[in-house]
Scaffold this active site. Structure first.
Site, PDB file in Angstrom:
ATOM      1  N   GLY A 139     -27.789 -82.618  25.870  1.00  0.00           N
ATOM      2  CA  GLY A 139     -27.144 -83.150  27.175  1.00  0.00           C
ATOM      3  C   GLY A 139     -27.432 -82.727  28.245  1.00  0.00           C
ATOM      4  N   ASP A 140     -27.280 -83.248  29.414  1.00  0.00           N
ATOM      5  CA  ASP A 140     -27.430 -83.091  30.851  1.00  0.00           C
ATOM      6  C   ASP A 140     -29.076 -82.735  31.125  1.00  0.00           C
ATOM      7  OD1 ASP A 140     -24.762 -82.853  31.327  1.00  0.00           O
ATOM      8  OD2 ASP A 140     -24.695 -80.735  30.359  1.00  0.00           O
ATOM      9  N   GLY A 145     -30.902 -84.697  32.341  1.00  0.00           N
ATOM     10  CA  GLY A 145     -31.269 -85.711  33.784  1.00  0.00           C
ATOM     11  C   GLY A 145     -31.189 -87.196  33.437  1.00  0.00           C
ATOM     12  N   LYS A 146     -30.597 -87.644  32.558  1.00  0.00           N
ATOM     13  CA  LYS A 146     -30.629 -89.058  32.165  1.00  0.00           C
ATOM     14  C   LYS A 146     -30.185 -89.937  33.321  1.00  0.00           C
ATOM     15  CE  LYS A 146     -27.838 -88.176  28.796  1.00  0.00           C
ATOM     16  NZ  LYS A 146     -27.627 -86.627  28.921  1.00  0.00           N
ATOM     17  N   ALA A 185     -19.236 -87.687  29.329  1.00  0.00           N
ATOM     18  CA  ALA A 185     -20.512 -87.724  30.203  1.00  0.00           C
ATOM     19  C   ALA A 185     -20.484 -87.273  31.629  1.00  0.00           C
ATOM     20  CB  ALA A 185     -21.191 -89.302  29.899  1.00  0.00           C
ATOM     21  N   GLY A 186     -21.478 -86.735  32.067  1.00  0.00           N
ATOM     22  CA  GLY A 186     -21.488 -86.447  33.666  1.00  0.00           C
ATOM     23  C   GLY A 186     -22.989 -86.770  33.941  1.00  0.00           C
ATOM     24  N   HIS A 187     -23.323 -87.937  34.712  1.00  0.00           N
ATOM     25  CA  HIS A 187     -24.545 -88.300  35.226  1.00  0.00           C
ATOM     26  C   HIS A 187     -24.686 -88.143  36.554  1.00  0.00           C
ATOM     27  CE1 HIS A 187     -25.079 -90.506  30.800  1.00  0.00           C
ATOM     28  NE2 HIS A 187     -24.716 -89.228  30.831  1.00  0.00           N
ATOM     29  N   GLN A 219     -24.715 -87.740  26.493  1.00  0.00           N
ATOM     30  CA  GLN A 219     -24.973 -86.561  25.653  1.00  0.00           C
ATOM     31  C   GLN A 219     -26.287 -86.585  25.083  1.00  0.00           C
ATOM     32  OE1 GLN A 219     -21.806 -88.932  24.301  1.00  0.00           O
ATOM     33  NE2 GLN A 219     -21.163 -87.484  26.148  1.00  0.00           N
ATOM     34  N   THR A 233     -20.593 -83.741  19.393  1.00  0.00           N
ATOM     35  CA  THR A 233     -19.684 -84.579  19.847  1.00  0.00           C
ATOM     36  C   THR A 233     -19.255 -85.551  18.862  1.00  0.00           C
ATOM     37  OG1 THR A 233     -19.051 -86.071  21.625  1.00  0.00           O
ATOM     38  CG2 THR A 233     -21.482 -86.435  20.751  1.00  0.00           C
ATOM     39  N   VAL A 280     -18.965 -82.134  34.359  1.00  0.00           N
ATOM     40  CA  VAL A 280     -17.763 -82.824  34.013  1.00  0.00           C
ATOM     41  C   VAL A 280     -16.756 -81.520  33.954  1.00  0.00           C
ATOM     42  CG1 VAL A 280     -16.467 -83.697  32.150  1.00  0.00           C
ATOM     43  CG2 VAL A 280     -18.615 -84.684  32.554  1.00  0.00           C
ATOM     44  N   THR A 281     -16.856 -80.455  33.458  1.00  0.00           N
ATOM     45  CA  THR A 281     -15.926 -79.595  33.298  1.00  0.00           C
ATOM     46  C   THR A 281     -16.167 -78.419  34.245  1.00  0.00           C
ATOM     47  OG1 THR A 281     -17.090 -78.335  31.603  1.00  0.00           O
ATOM     48  CG2 THR A 281     -15.393 -80.205  30.908  1.00  0.00           C
ATOM     49  N   ARG A 299     -18.202 -76.096  33.712  1.00  0.00           N
ATOM     50  CA  ARG A 299     -18.367 -74.834  33.078  1.00  0.00           C
ATOM     51  C   ARG A 299     -19.903 -74.256  33.215  1.00  0.00           C
ATOM     52  NH1 ARG A 299     -16.759 -76.490  26.911  1.00  0.00           N
ATOM     53  NH2 ARG A 299     -17.345 -78.478  27.728  1.00  0.00           N
ATOM     54  N   ASP A 305     -39.668 -78.538  38.154  1.00  0.00           N
ATOM     55  CA  ASP A 305     -39.558 -77.416  39.309  1.00  0.00           C
ATOM     56  C   ASP A 305     -38.900 -76.416  39.351  1.00  0.00           C
ATOM     57  OD1 ASP A 305     -37.842 -79.792  39.243  1.00  0.00           O
ATOM     58  OD2 ASP A 305     -36.891 -78.430  40.888  1.00  0.00           O
TER      59      ASP A 305
HETATM   60  P1  GDP Z   1     -27.369 -85.963  32.647  1.00  0.00           P
HETATM   61  O1  GDP Z   1     -26.124 -85.755  32.079  1.00  0.00           O
HETATM   62  O2  GDP Z   1     -28.615 -86.061  31.449  1.00  0.00           O
HETATM   63  O3  GDP Z   1     -27.628 -87.174  33.648  1.00  0.00           O
HETATM   64  O4  GDP Z   1     -27.536 -84.979  33.511  1.00  0.00           O
HETATM   65  P2  GDP Z   1     -26.643 -84.262  34.584  1.00  0.00           P
HETATM   66  O5  GDP Z   1     -26.548 -85.126  35.740  1.00  0.00           O
HETATM   67  O6  GDP Z   1     -25.608 -83.621  34.012  1.00  0.00           O
HETATM   68  O7  GDP Z   1     -27.479 -82.727  35.021  1.00  0.00           O
HETATM   69  C1  GDP Z   1     -28.908 -83.005  35.601  1.00  0.00           C
HETATM   70  C2  GDP Z   1     -28.784 -81.993  36.754  1.00  0.00           C
HETATM   71  O8  GDP Z   1     -30.152 -81.948  37.004  1.00  0.00           O
HETATM   72  C3  GDP Z   1     -28.171 -82.805  37.730  1.00  0.00           C
HETATM   73  O9  GDP Z   1     -27.617 -81.909  38.887  1.00  0.00           O
HETATM   74  C4  GDP Z   1     -29.464 -83.476  38.456  1.00  0.00           C
HETATM   75  O10 GDP Z   1     -29.276 -83.677  39.969  1.00  0.00           O
HETATM   76  C5  GDP Z   1     -30.350 -82.385  38.338  1.00  0.00           C
HETATM   77  N1  GDP Z   1     -32.019 -82.736  38.194  1.00  0.00           N
HETATM   78  C6  GDP Z   1     -32.238 -84.003  37.543  1.00  0.00           C
HETATM   79  N2  GDP Z   1     -33.653 -83.978  37.597  1.00  0.00           N
HETATM   80  C7  GDP Z   1     -34.047 -83.166  38.204  1.00  0.00           C
HETATM   81  C8  GDP Z   1     -35.204 -82.209  38.633  1.00  0.00           C
HETATM   82  O11 GDP Z   1     -36.355 -82.886  38.286  1.00  0.00           O
HETATM   83  N3  GDP Z   1     -35.342 -81.116  39.185  1.00  0.00           N
HETATM   84  C9  GDP Z   1     -34.244 -80.521  39.643  1.00  0.00           C
HETATM   85  N4  GDP Z   1     -34.301 -79.357  40.289  1.00  0.00           N
HETATM   86  N5  GDP Z   1     -32.968 -81.185  39.453  1.00  0.00           N
HETATM   87  C10 GDP Z   1     -32.978 -82.338  38.592  1.00  0.00           C
HETATM   88  P1  IMO Z   2     -24.006 -85.737  29.314  1.00  0.00           P
HETATM   89  O1  IMO Z   2     -23.875 -87.275  29.118  1.00  0.00           O
HETATM   90  C1  IMO Z   2     -23.393 -81.872  27.862  1.00  0.00           C
HETATM   91  C2  IMO Z   2     -20.375 -81.368  24.647  1.00  0.00           C
HETATM   92  C3  IMO Z   2     -19.183 -80.463  24.876  1.00  0.00           C
HETATM   93  C4  IMO Z   2     -19.071 -79.988  23.526  1.00  0.00           C
HETATM   94  C5  IMO Z   2     -19.423 -81.120  22.511  1.00  0.00           C
HETATM   95  C6  IMO Z   2     -18.125 -81.649  22.262  1.00  0.00           C
HETATM   96  O2  IMO Z   2     -23.769 -85.402  30.577  1.00  0.00           O
HETATM   97  O3  IMO Z   2     -25.309 -85.208  28.932  1.00  0.00           O
HETATM   98  P2  IMO Z   2     -16.694 -83.713  23.275  1.00  0.00           P
HETATM   99  O4  IMO Z   2     -15.797 -83.633  24.524  1.00  0.00           O
HETATM  100  O5  IMO Z   2     -17.669 -84.626  23.404  1.00  0.00           O
HETATM  101  O6  IMO Z   2     -15.696 -83.882  21.975  1.00  0.00           O
HETATM  102  O7  IMO Z   2     -17.468 -82.335  23.216  1.00  0.00           O
HETATM  103  O8  IMO Z   2     -20.308 -81.864  23.298  1.00  0.00           O
HETATM  104  N1  IMO Z   2     -20.808 -82.455  25.485  1.00  0.00           N
HETATM  105  C7  IMO Z   2     -21.784 -82.440  26.302  1.00  0.00           C
HETATM  106  N2  IMO Z   2     -22.704 -81.595  26.777  1.00  0.00           N
HETATM  107  N3  IMO Z   2     -23.521 -83.078  28.432  1.00  0.00           N
HETATM  108  C8  IMO Z   2     -22.797 -83.991  27.843  1.00  0.00           C
HETATM  109  O9  IMO Z   2     -22.921 -85.255  28.407  1.00  0.00           O
HETATM  110  C9  IMO Z   2     -21.671 -83.709  26.953  1.00  0.00           C
HETATM  111  N4  IMO Z   2     -20.599 -84.454  26.271  1.00  0.00           N
HETATM  112  C10 IMO Z   2     -20.340 -83.784  25.354  1.00  0.00           C
HETATM  113  O10 IMO Z   2     -19.612 -79.502  26.017  1.00  0.00           O
HETATM  114  O11 IMO Z   2     -19.981 -78.741  23.327  1.00  0.00           O
HETATM  115 MG    MG Z   3     -24.517 -84.521  32.118  1.00  0.00          MG
END
Ligand code: GDP
Ligand code: IMO
Ligand code: MG
Length: 431
Positions: free
Chosen positions: A13-14, A16-17, A40-42, A225, A240, A301-302, A304, A334
């Site tokens: 997860g996270d 950069g989707k 999710a937190g995008h 995720q 998850t 999201v949290t 953490r 970067d």
């Molecule tokens: P997602 O859940 O997959 O959409 O990703 P998140 O938004 O939770 O986490 C990605 C983080 O990286 C966010 O804070 C974005 O603003 C940041 N981000 C995404 N692409 C890039 C990148 O290419 N470079 C940097 N430095 N930050 C990025």
């Molecule tokens: P995005 O879409 C990162 C993780 C939680 C935990 C596990 C189970 O932003 O990538 P849950 O609440 O789903 O039962 O938790 O999954 N988790 C994520 N980690 N990015 C996420 O979403 C997540 N959604 C759930 O931290 O380890």
């Molecule tokens: Mg996220």
């Protein structure tokens, strides 16, 4: 002919989707969430302004796009209405172009209560969930007792189902977890009150998407995720509760797999993980702290801190196989700009056996030795570069190694959080 593209995270997860969904949205008419919930937190950065989306698809910032929440999403109406209000207060119209499947199972207060009670009871062995009630809501769906969105418009049925569920959960909460009871009437009153607000947004999403495909309109399916958190293929039980691999785009939206044309795997140039569970290439040292600091690796999201480590190409290989990835998008390149050297996990030594693909069933980390390949860093800025040829040679070499080891071509590279910090080698809509 229309084109349908699925975007999924290849790690935990996270990756950069959200940024990439927003960026690709200019080529589509619809964006669809198909699994997960407000766990999710995008994050999107557009003209210096940050937006974090939890349930609403990341195409919403483009005014002419219709957004869909498919049947595979577990829906907290409370979280949804809050997110709609937040967006509408900044001038982005949502209600007239957000369609939600009537089949979505609802997340209700007793799911959240059970999620948090279980985590509390598990103590150090906790999963580290987001505490949003995701797991219990999916349990209800599979147990065929879920209250689905359409049920809130049938007062008699709602009352019956809700009463059964509240009784069931109160028994668990009080007897097994020593927690207080959930109040039936307040949930019923809330659902009755918000029903007219939500009603105009409810659609037969599967049919809407079918019609759009017939009209030749492109669609994006936005995964939440990441594949290693998938309930079947991930690092179970530290996962998850949904399938987050590409195949879930079909089951979670009602669009058959034949209609998926391309699958984009979003991969962070290193690895992060929130919550508990195995993470073979994790760095519990200054380098890990440096990745976390430069990458601003705090959960969206949290809040953490995210655990950080080197890219795990052997896990990426697993991800490539279970998702059928067509092309990769490497994000956050970067963040590695100032490192003297960079390591790539190429496999694991487990009890004298070498594995070049993440094995299933690694819930015990003690006997896993990650094997790395080391390359020297490029020690210059790649931030906001938009042309591949302008990347330092060593950065291009790193990307080449990722493509070689995973066996998947790199089609997009992200060099910063902003929409525009993007290098395109092959635009998935133009292949
Ligand atoms: P997602 O859940 O997959 O959409 O990703 P998140 O938004 O939770 O986490 C990605 C983080 O990286 C966010 O804070 C974005 O603003 C940041 N981000 C995404 N692409 C890039 C990148 O290419 N470079 C940097 N430095 N930050 C990025
Ligand atoms: P995005 O879409 C990162 C993780 C939680 C935990 C596990 C189970 O932003 O990538 P849950 O609440 O789903 O039962 O938790 O999954 N988790 C994520 N980690 N990015 C996420 O979403 C997540 N959604 C759930 O931290 O380890
Ligand atoms: Mg996220």
């Amino acid at each position: 002919m229309n084109k349908n593209i699925v975007i999924i995270g290849t790690q935990w997860g996270d990756e950069g989707k959200g940024k990439i969904v927003d960026w690709l949205s200019e080529s589509v008419k619809g964006v669809v969430r198909f699994q997960g919930g407000h766990n999710a937190g995008h994050t999107l950065w557009i003209n210096g302004k940050k937006t974090i989306l939890r349930l609403i698809p990341s195409g919403i910032m483009h005014p002419n796009i219709t957004c869909f929440i498919g049947n595979g999403v577990v829906l907290s109406i409370e979280a949804l209405l809050k997110e709609i209000d937040e967006l509408e207060s900044t001038g982005i119209l949502v209600k007239n172009r957000l369609y939600i499947s009537e089949n979505c199972p609802l997340i209700l207060p007793y799911h959240i209560a059970l999620d948090t009670a279980r985590e509390k009871q598990k103590g150090v062995n906790k999963i580290g969930t987001t505490g949003r009630g995701i797991g219990p809501a999916y349990e209800d769906k599979v147990a065929r007792r879920a209250i689905r969105l359409k049920d809130i418009f049938n007062p008699k049925l709602l009352e019956e189902k809700l009463e059964d569920n509240v009784n069931y959960y109160n028994l668990l909460l009080t007897k097994l977890f020593n927690e207080s009871e959930i109040n039936f009437s307040s949930i019923k009153e809330y659902l009755t009150k918000i029903a007219p607000i939500i009603e105009p947004m409810i659609k037969d999403v599967s049919n809407c998407l079918y019609d759009m495909c017939e009209k030749g309109e492109n669609l994006l399916f936005e995964g939440a995720q990441g594949a290693l958190l998938d309930v079947d293929h991930g690092t179970y039980p530290y996962v998850t509760s949904s399938n987050c691999i590409s195949g879930a785009a079909s089951t979670g939206s009602g669009v058959g797999p034949k209609n998926i044309d391309y699958i984009l795997g979003i991969t962070k140039a290193y690895t992060t993980r929130v919550g508990s569970g195995p993470f073979p290439t994790e760095l519990n040292d200054d380098i890990g702290i440096k990745l976390s600091t430069i990458g601003k690796e705090v959960g969206s999201v949290t809040g953490r801190p995210r655990r950080c480590g080197w890219l795990d190409a052997a896990a990426l290989k697993r991800s490539a196989r279970i998702n059928g990835i067509s092309g990769l998008c490497i994000t956050k390149l970067d963040v590695l700009d100032s490192f003297d050297y960079i390591k790539i996990g190429v496999g694991y030594q487990i009890n004298d056996t070498f594995y070049d693909v993440l094995p299933y069933g690694i819930s015990n980390l003690n006997n896993i030795l990650p094997i790395f390949e080391t390359i020297s860093g490029w020690k210059s800025s790649t931030a906001s570069i938009t042309e591949f040829d302008k990347l330092p040679e060593q950065a291009r070499y790193y990307l080449g190694r990722i493509a070689d080891i995973s066996g998947i071509p790199i089609d997009i590279i992200s060099t910063g959080p902003d929409r525009n910090d993007t290098i395109v080698l092959r635009n998935p809509f133009m292949i």
